[in-house]
Design a protein around this motif. Structure first.
Motif, PDB file in Angstrom:
ATOM      1  N   ARG A  26       0.827  -1.208   0.000  1.00 44.26           N
ATOM      2  CA  ARG A  26       0.000   0.000   0.000  1.00 44.26           C
ATOM      3  C   ARG A  26       0.856   1.251   0.000  1.00 44.26           C
ATOM      4  N   SER A  27       2.116   1.107  -0.387  1.00 40.17           N
ATOM      5  CA  SER A  27       2.971   2.273  -0.415  1.00 40.17           C
ATOM      6  C   SER A  27       3.046   2.786  -1.842  1.00 40.17           C
ATOM      7  N   LEU A  28       2.627   4.008  -1.998  1.00 39.63           N
ATOM      8  CA  LEU A  28       2.614   4.601  -3.328  1.00 39.63           C
ATOM      9  C   LEU A  28       4.009   4.631  -3.929  1.00 39.63           C
ATOM     10  N   TYR A  63       4.870   1.362  -5.403  1.00 40.89           N
ATOM     11  CA  TYR A  63       4.123   1.128  -6.639  1.00 40.89           C
ATOM     12  C   TYR A  63       4.772   1.858  -7.813  1.00 40.89           C
ATOM     13  N   VAL A  64       5.090   3.137  -7.568  1.00 43.07           N
ATOM     14  CA  VAL A  64       5.708   3.911  -8.645  1.00 43.07           C
ATOM     15  C   VAL A  64       7.048   3.295  -9.011  1.00 43.07           C
ATOM     16  N   MET A 100       6.493   0.230 -11.160  1.00 40.38           N
ATOM     17  CA  MET A 100       6.036   0.578 -12.510  1.00 40.38           C
ATOM     18  C   MET A 100       7.183   1.113 -13.348  1.00 40.38           C
ATOM     19  N   MET A 101       7.957   2.002 -12.722  1.00 42.90           N
ATOM     20  CA  MET A 101       9.089   2.584 -13.446  1.00 42.90           C
ATOM     21  C   MET A 101      10.083   1.501 -13.832  1.00 42.90           C
ATOM     22  N   ILE A 129       3.823  18.275 -41.298  1.00 44.70           N
ATOM     23  CA  ILE A 129       2.647  18.865 -41.954  1.00 44.70           C
ATOM     24  C   ILE A 129       2.717  20.377 -41.843  1.00 44.70           C
ATOM     25  N   PHE A 161     -14.114  26.617 -35.999  1.00 36.93           N
ATOM     26  CA  PHE A 161     -15.238  25.959 -35.321  1.00 36.93           C
ATOM     27  C   PHE A 161     -14.755  25.297 -34.032  1.00 36.93           C
ATOM     28  N   ILE A 187     -18.303  27.900 -20.000  1.00 40.06           N
ATOM     29  CA  ILE A 187     -19.160  27.060 -19.163  1.00 40.06           C
ATOM     30  C   ILE A 187     -18.405  26.592 -17.931  1.00 40.06           C
ATOM     31  N   ALA A 188     -17.136  26.240 -18.128  1.00 42.67           N
ATOM     32  CA  ALA A 188     -16.337  25.786 -16.991  1.00 42.67           C
ATOM     33  C   ALA A 188     -16.228  26.885 -15.951  1.00 42.67           C
ATOM     34  N   GLY A 211     -19.349  27.182 -14.116  1.00 41.60           N
ATOM     35  CA  GLY A 211     -19.476  26.058 -13.183  1.00 41.60           C
ATOM     36  C   GLY A 211     -18.657  26.310 -11.937  1.00 41.60           C
ATOM     37  N   LYS A 219     -20.354  28.793  -9.716  1.00 43.09           N
ATOM     38  CA  LYS A 219     -21.548  28.351  -9.003  1.00 43.09           C
ATOM     39  C   LYS A 219     -21.223  27.289  -7.959  1.00 43.09           C
ATOM     40  N   LEU A 220     -20.311  26.404  -8.336  1.00 43.46           N
ATOM     41  CA  LEU A 220     -20.045  25.300  -7.421  1.00 43.46           C
ATOM     42  C   LEU A 220     -19.248  25.763  -6.205  1.00 43.46           C
TER      43      LEU A 220
END
Lengths: 512, 942
Positions: B563-565, B568-569, B572-573, B714, B742, B753-754, B757, B760-761
């Motif tokens: 459970r040690s982050l 885990y890292v 993975m590395m 390109i 567009f 919109i963000a 949001g 308001k939030l």
């Protein structure tokens, strides 16, 4: 290319979910009302589901002889990024169903939370939208966009009940590790782009076929991508986060994580592997080893678990291992020479579709029961096995449902889980992947033991112990209804899988 | 259509007891018996055509894609087993009525029993391998329910779980075997498969098929090494043991071997595996039966032994041995079921089945004693009883085998010894319990069982006698027709009679009797030997294996699932490193075809600074403010790199964006501790350093390799098209506002919109400003430094002008609405920071919602303007005018569109940041409280 109404119609499900996000956000901003927002979410998801069906039948009804004309026909290419075909629509439907189930579960679950209940739906919808984009993407850009849209919202969802330490911890863990995995994914994509100059799956596939002399980039690039996606699928050895996050996150989120995100990522992985087939045997060996490791490690580590959510986490690792063995079958090539999808390819698609559908149903049912017994207002989620001891004597129907789900996860006949497992075994045998088939059998045998442990503990009577319990009227709540439906469908597909098989077969062709 | 009814009726029958739960115990038993009775009648009705040599078949498609059909067949073999299952099942129903206590749920028991009967009937009548497997698994599950019927007993639960785990795992192997058969033959149809024996035997995967199928069959029939679950399943109620563990379920494995006999037998592998496993199991079971104190345990081991005998007969692989196997299946079912029931009566009436406490029961229960004696004699193989005939056949066959070469004589010798053991434990069972000694310390006063409870045993004993005396008449035809499905013509020339004259087998039989009696007398020695043998009880082996596996997993969990982050890292590395370096190793040469560019001093200085910044960030990571400053150095260098490689637009954007981000992080730092606590040990830091260094090297090499590969771009397309197509020289801006207008329109809508949001939030959220840092050092009381305030006020109009300038020139030179908007927003933020949110809000009464709305409307109307000229949405227009004094001027609709972008960017950025800033309010409850208290103390001073 121009975006015409035809294209907009084809992505109608995506648009509807997008609009629902905005509507729910504005509604939450306008008035904080849990039921209203939940209802809006459910309506939006249902509309999207209906539109999936509509688009599908419209596409079936008017298959244009030439796709250049603007009539709706499959596959509809909406910009080079997104392709709407039977495959995409099938998985969209699956995702929407799972999202619906999770939102009904969340409705029951969040009742116990004091404040900020509404934003959850916002995150759930955004994540769903990302997943839907993911399954319809045929381009690295849309793959990455969809993946991130799905994941970023999930970080928030995992840490949603942030006042509980475990929930916050799981959110942060998932975020950090996911970011690492995403960086691998991006790096893989960048390498492939640098090497082959294209980001589209199909043209990448062509390059891979004709320029395999530089296969080195395929190994590193596709390998990195597989690592990135394998993380999301919690394939060993990138699985470590899974039990932690499943345990820490609120139960409906774990359900969402176990269903929607897995379905979406796996669907796009299969599409990628089919549209850009590689003939690098080393890569397929790597994938096969990962699959076998997942089956063995997932099942072995689940043996000693005393926490049901962690146990389901490990079991999902094993199940994804079974599924991944289907991808290995693609090493034999995916075309039959005439530009059509080969028999193996079709079988792989069928296996994937059926396995994922049955897995989703079962997982939803299992997590559903956990959710119904838990509530955030009472601290940690109820997931220790001893909490469930003797559940049968208190909530017989819930216990029977959970038993049934365990049977289905174990792949016992007459449950939907068996059909999936049968397909995986048949596929492995058909491709003569003997040792993988052997691993599937071995893994299932180990799995049987711990699923059995869960089942047995449900029926133990331990008097005098104060137990957590589901609400009395769980059956009338939306979450309860969902769990019942999942159980019934698991039974139905277990006994009569024909409709599911037909559905998956109809959804098969992917850009071929 | 009548055929599937045989399976369907018991299935319906599993519902009957639940419905008839109110009918009382006898009523419930009667109701339950009706449907199986109907099924039995149907079977007998159908048997007429089976005896005519037909195979009754029925099939209905179920899931054609899986090759699964609802197909049934009734041939001789199925008929034989179906009669056994139904007949003994009915007797068990009667027996269980009297055996079960009133507090046991009759309905549940009968329901499980019927379910089990269904699955057994399904196995024997399936005409499809997959269907057979379905029923096979169903027997595992329903037997699990039956064994754990007394759920309050821990031994029942454990026994049931072990039985299901073993048979279930065996079932999975069987499934794999069946699927292989299906793949080889191309169908799961049993009829076709039975005709394809040669095809399967010659297939390279034959060995795999054989082993898988045998594992399935052995695990079900409790053959070595899977025998250990059966004795532990004895915690089940006795009717269950009598039914499942003598007559039916354990015979399923035997049935399977007989059913597939024409397909997989007849090879050396079959001979050696099956014969040797059977022989060993027979001995092991017989020996263990000798030393059991629990009567049911004795019967369980004797069952294992007899099943071993049947298996061995099948392995011997001659026509007669197969016949003997089938015959012994019937005989064993009859005498073992009656023995189980007799032991059940003893248990029921005496309250114990420990052989050390029992003795001389003949006085208390004479009828039961007589019945048990006959059944025991049959098990021992006494003449005139059915056990004798099949044992004679067994001994005869053991003499025929020659496959072991010079050691072939071992087989008949061992067979004789096995028979002797069988005699010995039969004697132990019958004599010790019923005849010798007297009962001691019995929980109950023993008495005779009620008449109906003995009835099923009486029926079976009658059968024992009848078969024993008139074998040819009673079972001859049935065996004949059963064998026709397995090995045609097996009955030719065979004489199923009692008396074959004085021959070698008879002598062996007599020798076995005598030797058995001797063994019985010497049983004390055997028992003491057993004590040394006890440790190897297979149960402990199984449980130990499970526990060791669990413990191993627990250790593995500790290592990998800490459970040690960080771990885990790290993992993975490390994985990524392995894969990437594997790829690199396969690369023949790192350098590609593109030549290297010359180095210049700017690049060297920039790169050094960038690296230094990054290293410094890591080094100072525990002091957050310093780390942030170091990070800014790196970021600045990245921006300069963009500039150096001619991407001024990108550089500008990055510059403004990173500024805004740093401000945001500073805002956060205000609420957080200034230092990160030390968490890593020196060794760990070293480890991480090595890993990071390795990854850096590998990734840098990959990057180098990729960048030196030839590539196409390109970029040229856009550079060429920008001027003629969009009228601007700034390619990036033209792409944003024209080519991809567009997209941009959609993006600014999302941005707006963000922002809404966020507004308001965050509406009701409040964070109180801390007066001290987390280390308890007070923040400067001067929140808004005067110099900063004055300077920012002076700079503000200047910055706004710059922003407008950048916006206006954007079409042709680096700049544009997006960057302009961000510059203006930065200027505003500076004002906010310098003077405080409240001060600024009082003077700057701009509603940012309106700004956003205005921006969106401008952009939308520009787009719609094109409609007025009959063009699609957002078609741009541009032209050049010559104005006096000012010179050439270009007017493009894109510029108006860009204005919309400009406004939205300002509005959104400000709305988000100003709202975040507003979150922190100086009115913290702590401070209010402190203020109040100081006020009160000062007042006291006055």
């Amino acid at each position: 290319m121009n975006l015409t109404l035809t294209h907009l119609f084809a992505i109608l499900p995506l648009i509807i979910v997008g609009i629902t996000v905005v509507v729910v956000m504005l509604s939450a901003a306008w008035r904080r009302h849990h039921f209203l927002n939940a209802t809006l979410t459910v309506i939006g998801l249902n509309l999207a589901l209906a539109s999936v069906v509509w688009v599908y039948f419209a596409g079936q009804g008017a298959v244009a002889p030439d796709l250049a004309s603007s009539a709706v026909g499959f596959p509809t290419l909406v910009t080079p990024l997104v392709m709407i075909d039977g495959y995409a629509l099938f998985y969209m439907a699956l995702i929407l169903v799972a999202a619906l189930a999770c939102s009904t579960l969340a409705n029951a679950y969040l009742e116990g939370l004091d404040e900020h209940r509404e934003e959850f739906y916002l995150l759930l919808l955004s994540s769903t939208m990302g997943a839907m984009l993911l399954v319809s993407s045929i381009h690295m850009v849309s793959l990455f966009l969809g993946l991130e849209l799905m994941s970023v919202a999930l970080y928030g969802m995992a840490a949603y009940t942030f006042k509980r330490r475990v929930s916050l911890e799981s959110g942060i863990k998932y975020m950090v590790l996911s970011a690492v995995a995403s960086s691998f994914l991006l790096f893989g994509m960048a390498l492939l782009y640098a090497a082959y100059g294209t980001l589209e799956f199909a043209s990448l596939g062509l390059r891979l076929v004709f320029e395999d002399s530089v296969g080195i980039w395929t190994l590193i690039g596709v390998g990195m991508m597989v690592i990135g996606l394998g993380f999301k699928l919690s394939i060993v050895p990138f699985h470590m986060w899974t039990p932690d996050v499943y345990e820490g996150a609120p139960a409906p989120v774990s359900a969402f994580l176990a269903t929607v995100s897995k379905v979406a990522v796996f669907a796009v992985l299969v599409r990628f592997m089919i549209m850009s087939p590689t003939f690098d045997t080393k890569l397929h060996t790597v994938i096969a080893v990962l699959a076998a490791l997942s089956m063995i490690v997932g099942n072995l580590l689940a043996l000693g678990q005393t926490n049901l959510k962690r146990l389901l986490g490990y079991s999902s690792i094993a199940h994804l291992g079974y599924l991944l063995s289907a991808v290995v079958a693609l090493r034999a090539g995916v075309t039959d020479g005439g530009g059509e999808l080969s028999f193996t390819g079709q079988l792989v698609l069928e296996t994937t579709g059926i396995y994922l559908a049955t897995y989703v149903l079962t997982t939803l049912g299992a997590f559903g029961v956990v959710t119904l017994v838990s509530s955030p207002s009472r601290g940690q989620d109820v997931a220790q096995l001893h909490h469930f001891r003797g559940l049968f004597w208190r909530r017989p129907y819930l216990a029977v449902i959970l038993t049934f789900m365990m049977l289905s996860l174990a792949g016992i006949p007459m449950t939907a889980g068996f059909i999936g497992k049968f397909y995986v075994l048949a596929l492995n045998m058909n491709e003569e992947l003997w040792w993988l088939a052997g691993t599937v059998v071995l893994g299932s045998a180990i799995g049987l033991y711990y699923y059995l442990r869960v089942m047995v503990s449900l029926y133990l009577a331990e008097p005098g112990e104060i137990q957590r319990d589901a609400a009395h009227d769980w059956g009338q709540r939306s979450g309860g209804v969902m769990v019942l439906i999942a159980a019934l469908l698991t039974l139905l597909f277990g006994i009569y899988p024909q409709p599911l098989i037909d559905l998956v077969q109809a959804a098969s062709p992917v850009g071929y | 259509m009548t055929l599937p009814l045989i399976v369907l009726l018991p299935l319906l029958g599993s519902l009957v007891p639940l419905l008839g739960a109110r009918a009382g115990r006898t009523g419930s038993a009667c109701l339950t018996a009706i449907l199986p009775l109907c099924a039995l009648v149907l079977t007998i009705f159908l048997s007429v055509s089976v005896f005519d040599g037909q195979i009754v078949r029925y099939s209905l498609p179920w899931v054609p894609q899986l090759g699964l059909e609802l197909a049934f067949r009734l041939d001789g073999l199925s008929l034989l087993f179906a009669l056994l299952i139904l007949g003994i099942g009915l007797l068990i129903i009667v027996y269980a009525r009297y055996y079960l206590a009133p507090e046991d749920s009759m309905a549940r028991f009968y329901s499980y029993l019927m379910l089990f009967m269904t699955s057994m009937l399904g196995i024997v009548t399936s005409d499809n391998l997959l269907l057979l497997w379905f029923f096979w698994e169903l027997t595992s599950i329903s037997s699990f329910l039956l064994i754990s019927f007394w759920t309050h007993q821990s031994s029942a639960r454990k026994g049931a779980r072990m039985a299901l785990a073993v048979t279930g795992a065996g079932g999975l192997c069987l499934l794999a075997g069946f699927m292989l058969i299906g793949k080889i033959v191309g169908t799961f149809d049993i009829g076709t498969i039975l005709d394809s024996g040669d095809m399967i035997r010659e297939h390279p995967a034959y060995m795999v098929v054989l082993v898988l199928v045998l594992i399935g069959a052995f695990s079900k029939s409790a053959q070595f090494p899977f025998q250990f679950w059966l004795p532990h399943a004895m915690s089940a109620p006795t009717p269950v043991s009598a039914y499942l563990h003598s007559a039916t379920m354990v015979k399923a494995g035997i049935f399977l071997m007989i059913r597939l006999y024409p397909v997989i037998s007849g090879t050396d592998a079959w001979y050696y595996i099956v014969t040797l496993v059977g022989l060993f199991t027979m001995f092991y079971g017989a020996y263990m039966a000798m030393v059991q104190y629990d009567l049911k345990g004795l019967l369980a081991y004797s069952t294992i032994s007899h099943l071993g005998l049947i298996t061995m007969l099948l392995g011997l692989d001659t026509r007669l041995s197969t016949l003997a196997a089938v015959f012994h299946v019937v005989n064993h079912a009859i005498f073992k079921a009656s023995l189980f029931m007799a032991v059940g009566i003893v248990d029921h009436e005496c309250g114990t089945r420990d052989s050390r406490k029992l003795g001389g029961l003949r006085k208390y229960m004479p009828f039961t004693a007589a019945l048990a004696t006959v059944a025991g004699a049959s098990m021992a193989g006494v003449p005139l009883l059915n056990g004798f005939i099949s044992k004679e056949m067994f001994l005869t066959e053991s003499l025929q085998t020659q496959n072991l070469g010079g050691l072939s004589w071992l087989i008949p010798a061992l067979a004789t010894v096995g028979s002797a053991l069988s005699v010995a434990y039969s004697l132990r069972l019958v004599v010790d319990v019923f005849y010798r000694g007297a009962p001691r310390f019995l929980p109950k006063e023993p008495h005779e069982a009620p008449r109906p409870m003995r009835l099923p045993i009486e029926v079976l004993i009658l059968l024992c006698l009848a078969v024993g005396m008139f074998p040819a008449q009673i079972v001859g035809p049935l065996l004949d027709v059963a064998m026709s499905a397995v090995a045609p013509n097996a009955m030719d020339g065979q004489d199923l009679s009692l008396w074959h004259g004085f021959n070698l087998p008879l002598m062996m039989s007599i020798a076995a009797m005598a030797f058995g009696a001797v063994l019985y007398l010497l049983r004390g020695g055997l028992n003491s030997f057993r004590r040394d043998f006890l440790v190897t009880d297979a149960k402990y082996v199984f449980e130990g294996a499970v526990q060791r596996a669990t413990a191993f997993c627990a250790r593995a969990l500790d290592r990998f699932d800490s459970r040690s982050l960080q771990r885990y890292v790290f993992l993975m590395m490390a994985m990524m490193l392995v894969l990437a370096s594997f790829g690199l190793l396969r690369m023949p040469v790192l350098m590609g075809e593109v030549p290297m560019q010359p180095l210049d001093p700017y690049i060297i200085v920039g790169a050094t600074l960038m690296a230094t910044g990054a290293i410094a960030t890591v080094y100072f990571q525990r002091q957050r403010l310093i780390a942030l400053i170091c990070l800014s150095i790196t970021e600045l260098m990245v921006i300069l790199t963009f500039l150096r490689f001619s991407a001024p637009d990108l550089a500008l954007t990055q510059l403004v964006v990173s500024t805004v981000t740093v401000i945001l992080m500073l805002l956060t730092l205000f609420f957080l501790p200034q230092q990160t606590p030390k968490a890593s040990s020196g060794i760990r830091i070293l480890r991480d350093l090595i890993l990071a260094g390795a990854i850096g090297i590998v990734i840098a090499s990959i990057n180098f390799a990729v960048l030196t590969q030839p590539y196409e771009t390109i970029g040229n397309f856009f550079t060429e098209q920008a001027k003629p197509g969009g009228g601007g020289y700034n390619v990036v801006n033209v792409i944003l506002v024209d080519f991809r207008g567009f997209d941009t329109f959609g993006e600014i809508a999302v941005l707006g919109i963000a922002a809404l949001g966020v507004l308001k939030l965050l509406n009701r959220m409040k964070i109180f400003v801390p007066t001290t840092s987390a280390e308890n050092r007070p923040w400067s009381p001067e929140y808004y430094p005067t110099i900063f305030g004055s300077v920012s006020q002076v700079l503000f109009p200047l910055a706004l002008m710059v922003s407008v300038y950048i916006f206006l020139r954007g079409h042709n030179l680096p700049g544009g609405g997006f960057i302009g908007g961000l510059v203006a927003a930065s200027a505003l933020i500076m004002l906010y920071m310098a003077r405080g949110v409240e001060w600024t809000l009082r003077r700057l009464r701009v509603d940012y919602q309106h700004v956003i709305a205005a921006g969106l409307l401008v952009a939308a109307f520009t787009g719609m303007g094109a409609w007025a000229f009959g063009e699609p949405f957002l078609t741009s227009w541009f032209d050049y005018f010559h104005l006096p004094l000012i010179g050439e001027l270009e007017l493009a609709t894109a510029l108006v569109f860009d204005l919309g972008i400009y406004l939205v960017v300002i509005g959104s950025t400000m709305m988000i940041l100003a709202n975040l800033g507003k979150l922190a309010t100086p009115h913290s409850p702590a401070r209010e409280a402190r203020k109040a208290s100081t006020k009160s103390t000062t007042m006291e001073h006055h």
